[in-house]
Structures are given as structure tokens and as C-alpha cells.
Design a protein around this motif. Structure first.
Motif, PDB file in Angstrom:
ATOM      1  N   CYS A  60       0.753  -1.281  -0.023  1.00  0.00           N
ATOM      2  CA  CYS A  60      -0.031  -0.211  -0.046  1.00  0.00           C
ATOM      3  C   CYS A  60       0.837   1.163   0.024  1.00  0.00           C
ATOM      4  O   CYS A  60       1.873   1.307   0.873  1.00  0.00           O
ATOM      5  CB  CYS A  60      -1.013   0.064   1.193  1.00  0.00           C
ATOM      6  N   HIS A  62       0.236   3.917   1.300  1.00  0.00           N
ATOM      7  CA  HIS A  62       0.188   4.687   2.554  1.00  0.00           C
ATOM      8  C   HIS A  62       1.506   4.101   3.566  1.00  0.00           C
ATOM      9  O   HIS A  62       2.243   5.097   3.764  1.00  0.00           O
ATOM     10  CB  HIS A  62      -1.115   4.570   2.905  1.00  0.00           C
ATOM     11  N   ARG A  63       1.287   3.052   4.058  1.00  0.00           N
ATOM     12  CA  ARG A  63       2.200   2.533   5.013  1.00  0.00           C
ATOM     13  C   ARG A  63       2.742   1.073   4.594  1.00  0.00           C
ATOM     14  O   ARG A  63       2.901   0.364   5.832  1.00  0.00           O
ATOM     15  CB  ARG A  63       1.517   2.736   6.350  1.00  0.00           C
ATOM     16  N   SER A  64       2.582   0.740   3.494  1.00  0.00           N
ATOM     17  CA  SER A  64       3.408  -0.332   3.063  1.00  0.00           C
ATOM     18  C   SER A  64       2.654  -1.925   3.643  1.00  0.00           C
ATOM     19  O   SER A  64       3.175  -2.988   3.608  1.00  0.00           O
ATOM     20  CB  SER A  64       4.595  -0.454   3.538  1.00  0.00           C
ATOM     21  N   PHE A  65       1.462  -1.570   3.943  1.00  0.00           N
ATOM     22  CA  PHE A  65       0.556  -2.717   4.383  1.00  0.00           C
ATOM     23  C   PHE A  65       0.488  -3.510   3.232  1.00  0.00           C
ATOM     24  O   PHE A  65       0.169  -3.122   1.877  1.00  0.00           O
ATOM     25  CB  PHE A  65      -0.490  -2.415   4.924  1.00  0.00           C
ATOM     26  N   CYS A  79      -7.202  -1.915   1.322  1.00  0.00           N
ATOM     27  CA  CYS A  79      -6.406  -1.962   2.077  1.00  0.00           C
ATOM     28  C   CYS A  79      -6.843  -2.153   3.565  1.00  0.00           C
ATOM     29  O   CYS A  79      -7.589  -1.306   4.061  1.00  0.00           O
ATOM     30  CB  CYS A  79      -5.307  -1.077   2.000  1.00  0.00           C
ATOM     31  N   TYR A  81      -5.364  -1.897   6.431  1.00  0.00           N
ATOM     32  CA  TYR A  81      -4.907  -1.136   7.532  1.00  0.00           C
ATOM     33  C   TYR A  81      -5.815   0.216   7.707  1.00  0.00           C
ATOM     34  O   TYR A  81      -6.280   0.289   8.684  1.00  0.00           O
ATOM     35  CB  TYR A  81      -3.473  -0.743   7.177  1.00  0.00           C
ATOM     36  N   HIS A  82      -5.729   1.079   6.591  1.00  0.00           N
ATOM     37  CA  HIS A  82      -6.683   2.495   6.848  1.00  0.00           C
ATOM     38  C   HIS A  82      -7.649   2.728   5.799  1.00  0.00           C
ATOM     39  O   HIS A  82      -8.148   3.670   5.774  1.00  0.00           O
ATOM     40  CB  HIS A  82      -5.639   3.431   6.966  1.00  0.00           C
ATOM     41  N   GLY A  83      -7.809   1.685   5.101  1.00  0.00           N
ATOM     42  CA  GLY A  83      -8.883   1.327   4.249  1.00  0.00           C
ATOM     43  C   GLY A  83      -8.867   2.189   3.005  1.00  0.00           C
ATOM     44  O   GLY A  83      -9.844   2.298   2.269  1.00  0.00           O
ATOM     45  N   LEU A  84      -7.755   2.594   2.411  1.00  0.00           N
ATOM     46  CA  LEU A  84      -7.713   3.144   0.977  1.00  0.00           C
ATOM     47  C   LEU A  84      -8.143   1.897  -0.006  1.00  0.00           C
ATOM     48  O   LEU A  84      -7.655   0.908   0.327  1.00  0.00           O
ATOM     49  CB  LEU A  84      -6.134   3.275   0.703  1.00  0.00           C
TER      50      LEU A  84
HETATM   51  S1  FES Z   1      -1.319   0.993   4.993  1.00  0.00           S
HETATM   52 FE1  FES Z   1      -2.883   0.871   3.353  1.00  0.00          FE
HETATM   53  S2  FES Z   1      -4.252   2.454   3.976  1.00  0.00           S
HETATM   54 FE2  FES Z   1      -2.923   2.793   5.509  1.00  0.00          FE
END
Ligand code: FES
Ligand SMILES: [Fe+2]
Length: 356
Positions: A60, A62-65, A79, A81-84
Motif C-alpha cells: 500500500c 500509504h504505510r506499506s501494508f 487495504c 490497514y486504513h481503508g484506502l
Molecule cells: S497502509 Fe494501506 S491504508 Fe494505510
């Protein structure tokens, strides 16, 4: 043959990314999110609702999830983790924690082509991806041919697997119990370069067949001409045409039995390699007795290669490459391949974006 190591690719040479590599057998791809590393880049792939393949970077922005741990809804991947949420082209289409953020966010997308039962991916600069460069492999989907296939993961750099396949003199020793016969190592061979490709050709006259070929051809202990034509096609593909010539065929039996041994070689990481393989034949089509024997016997040989490359990789990793290596005349094809791979690796710019 002495050659400065610096002009030969080895386990530490940067991976070539500007190349079409096989990512997966087509039958493997479905509505599940599947993660695979290609040339050091984790990707996630799935079939869209229309059946085509989507491949995004499995990370991702955003934060590599890992997006492969996310949720697929229709053709949209969220995603966890935070829903993107991303569309199948990698464009972020929902930002639930920051809905007024107008920035264009993308999870990298890769050129991908499904053809002849395999899925090709271009992990390098997308601007350079030309589908016309994908090799045609009619033996995998044309009438007149049957094939078996499999997958092995090699705990070694992909150059080592290419080198293994470019020096088949190892048949007589490493594969003495299956592909190899004692004559194989001494048989004369010829190496030539044709454009970007490297060809290694060996012909054994009046030769017995190893069981891996004598059983499916039903030629038993008959002496035949055994012709092996191996091509280094690209960093992604080694192709061997193996023809068994029965110079005195029985009535209604073929004079030539053709095998195609196809090795798709895809670097997974710097020191591990995906090997998707297939063995096609043009005789005894549809005979239910053949696939299990051919699959099992080739797999035994390929597992011997894997074990050998594992041992070699351990030595090279533990003690380094400064040890040097001696070269034999039988290395000619391998040396040409390593020179070519080194050139290709050096030609790639460090600034390539793998994500497009
Ligand atoms: S790591 Fe994917 S939305 Fe934050
Ligand atoms: Fe081998």
C-alpha cells in the motif's frame, strides 16, 4: 577459457527487470488475492470480473501494508490497514480517513499478458514493455501437442539456473540415474549466437535412451540418434528441443519423437528463483499412461538440479565469489549467456521506476 569475472553475470549482478517474465500459470489465477515476488518486487494479482488479470504492487502506498491481505470487492481492492481502496488499474478511488484529500494516489500497476496458459509480467519500466517480445510457444496450446508442467522454487540466483541449463554435460553425472547416459558428457556440441539468442546443440549417434525418454517413446533399449537443441531465449526463458530419431522405426511408428522442455525462469529475489516448467511431446497424444511418468521423471531430474544449486549457492554465499572459478570448453554457452546477462543488467538505468 579465462575471462575477467567483472564481465560475467553472477549471483550479485543486479536483477534484470526490463524483461517479460512468467509470473504464474494461468490456471492458478482466480478471484483470490495472490502475492508473489517478481525480481524483488512483491505484487498482488487476481482475475477481474471480466476474467482479465489485474496486477498491483503488493504494498500500500500509504504505510506499506500488503494489499494481498486486503479485501476484494468486485474489482476494487481495499487495504485492511486504513481503508484506502484501489481500482484494478491501481488508482486510489476511496480514502475513508481523509475523504477531502484530492491527491492522485496509485498502487503500482504492471504490464501483464495472459497467453498460452501462462501469465507474463514486465516488472521493469512500463514504457519499454512491448508485447511483441513475448515468445510464441505453440507447443503449449496447439493441436498435435500434449504437455505436463510444474513449479519449483530454487534457493539460488537465476543466473545459476540459466548456467545449469546451458551446460547439459552435467546430465551424465548429476542425472546419471535418469536423463543422463555416460556418452552425454563427451558428445560433440556446437554453440552459436543468433541475434540475442544463444544456441547449444548436441547430437548423440547410436545412443541408448535414458528411462525418462525410453519409457514414453516405448523404444526401450533400442539405439537411436538423440538430438538436443537448447536455446537461451532471454533472462526469462530456456527452451530445449529434444528429438529422438528412430532410424529403423517399426511399421506405423514415428521416425522422430519430439519433446520440448520449457523452463520459465523468473527471479524471485536476488538469491531465489521461480522455475515454471513444461515438457511437451508430439506422440501418444491423450495416452493416460504418459503424463504421470513424464511429470515424475522430469521432476526427479529438476529436483537434482535444485539440490545442486542449493549447495553451490551456500558455498558462494558463505565464502564469497573471490574464490574464482575455472572454465571448461563445455562452459562456452554458459559464458556467452553470463556475458549477455551482465550487459543487459548494466544497461538498465538505476532510476527505473518499477511501479509505473
Ligand atoms: S497502509 Fe494501506 S491504508 Fe494505510
Ligand atoms: Fe539438470
Amino acid at each position: 577459457m579465462n575471462e575477467a569475472a567483472s564481465i560475467l553475470a553472477d549471483r550479485d549482478t543486479p536483477l534484470i527487470r526490463n524483461c517479460w517474465y512468467v509470473m504464474s500459470f494461468a490456471a492458478e489465477a482466480d478471484r483470490q488475492l495472490r502475492s508473489r515476488k517478481i525480481a524483488g518486487i512483491a505484487v498482488v494479482y487476481f482475475r477481474r470480473l471480466d476474467g482479465s488479470i489485474a496486477v498491483l504492487r503488493d504494498r500500500c502506498p500509504h504505510r506499506s501494508f500488503p494489499l494481498s491481505k486486503g479485501v476484494l470487492d468486485g474489482d476494487r481492492l481495499t487495504c485492511l490497514y486504513h481503508g484506502l481502496t484501489f481500482d484494478p488499474d491501481g488508482l486510489c478511488v476511496a480514502k475513508p480517513t481523509n475523504p477531502d484529500n484530492a491527491a492522485e494516489i496509485r498502487a503500482g500497476r504492471f504490464p501483464v499478458v495472459e497467453r498460452q496458459g501462462v501469465i507474463w509480467i514486465w516488472p521493469g519500466d512500463p514504457a519499454l514493455a512491448d508485447e511483441a517480445e513475448i515468445p510464441d510457444l505453440p507447443w503449449l496450446d496447439q493441436p498435435g501437442w500434449d504437455h505436463v508442467s510444474g513449479y519449483l522454487n530454487f534457493p539460488a540466483n537465476y543466473v545459476a539456473l540459466h548456467e545449469n541449463l546451458m551446460d547439459l554435460s552435467h546430465f551424465a553425472f548429476l542425472h546419471a540415474g535418469n536423463i543422463g547416459t555416460p556418452e552425454y558428457a563427451e558428445a560433440p556440441f556446437r554453440v552459436r549466437v543468433e541475434g540475442e539468442r544463444i544456441n547449444l546443440r548436441r547430437v548423440l549417434e547410436d545412443s541408448p535412451l535414458p528411462s525418462l525418454l525410453s519409457v514414453p517413446t516405448a523404444l526401450g533399449s533400442k539405439r537411436v540418434t538423440r538430438e538436443t537443441d537448447t536455446w537461451w531465449m532471454s533472462p526469462a526463458l530456456n527452451l530445449t528441443h529434444s528429438n529422438v530419431h528412430d532410424n529403423a522405426p517399426a511399421a506405423d511408428h514415428p521416425g522422430v519423437y519430439a519433446f520440448k522442455v520449457i523452463h520459465f525462469i523468473t527471479p524471485e529475489t536476488q538469491y531465489t528463483t521461480h522455475n515454471f516448467w513444461a515438457v511437451a511431446r508430439d506422440f501418444r497424444l491423450g495416452d493416460p499412461a504418459i503424463p504421470a511418468h513424464t511429470h515424475a521423471s522430469f521432476k526427479v531430474a529438476f529436483e537434482e538440479d535444485r539440490e545442486a544449486l542449493d549447495w553451490i549457492e551456500q558455498r558462494q554465499r558463505d565464502e564469497g565469489l573471490e574464490f574464482g572459478e575455472v572454465h571448461l570448453s563445455s562452459d562456452k554457452g554458459g559464458i556467452l549467456m553470463r556475458r549477455r546477462m551482465k550487459k543487459l543488467a548494466l544497461a538498465e538505468s538505476d532510476s527505473l521506476s518499477p511501479t509505473g
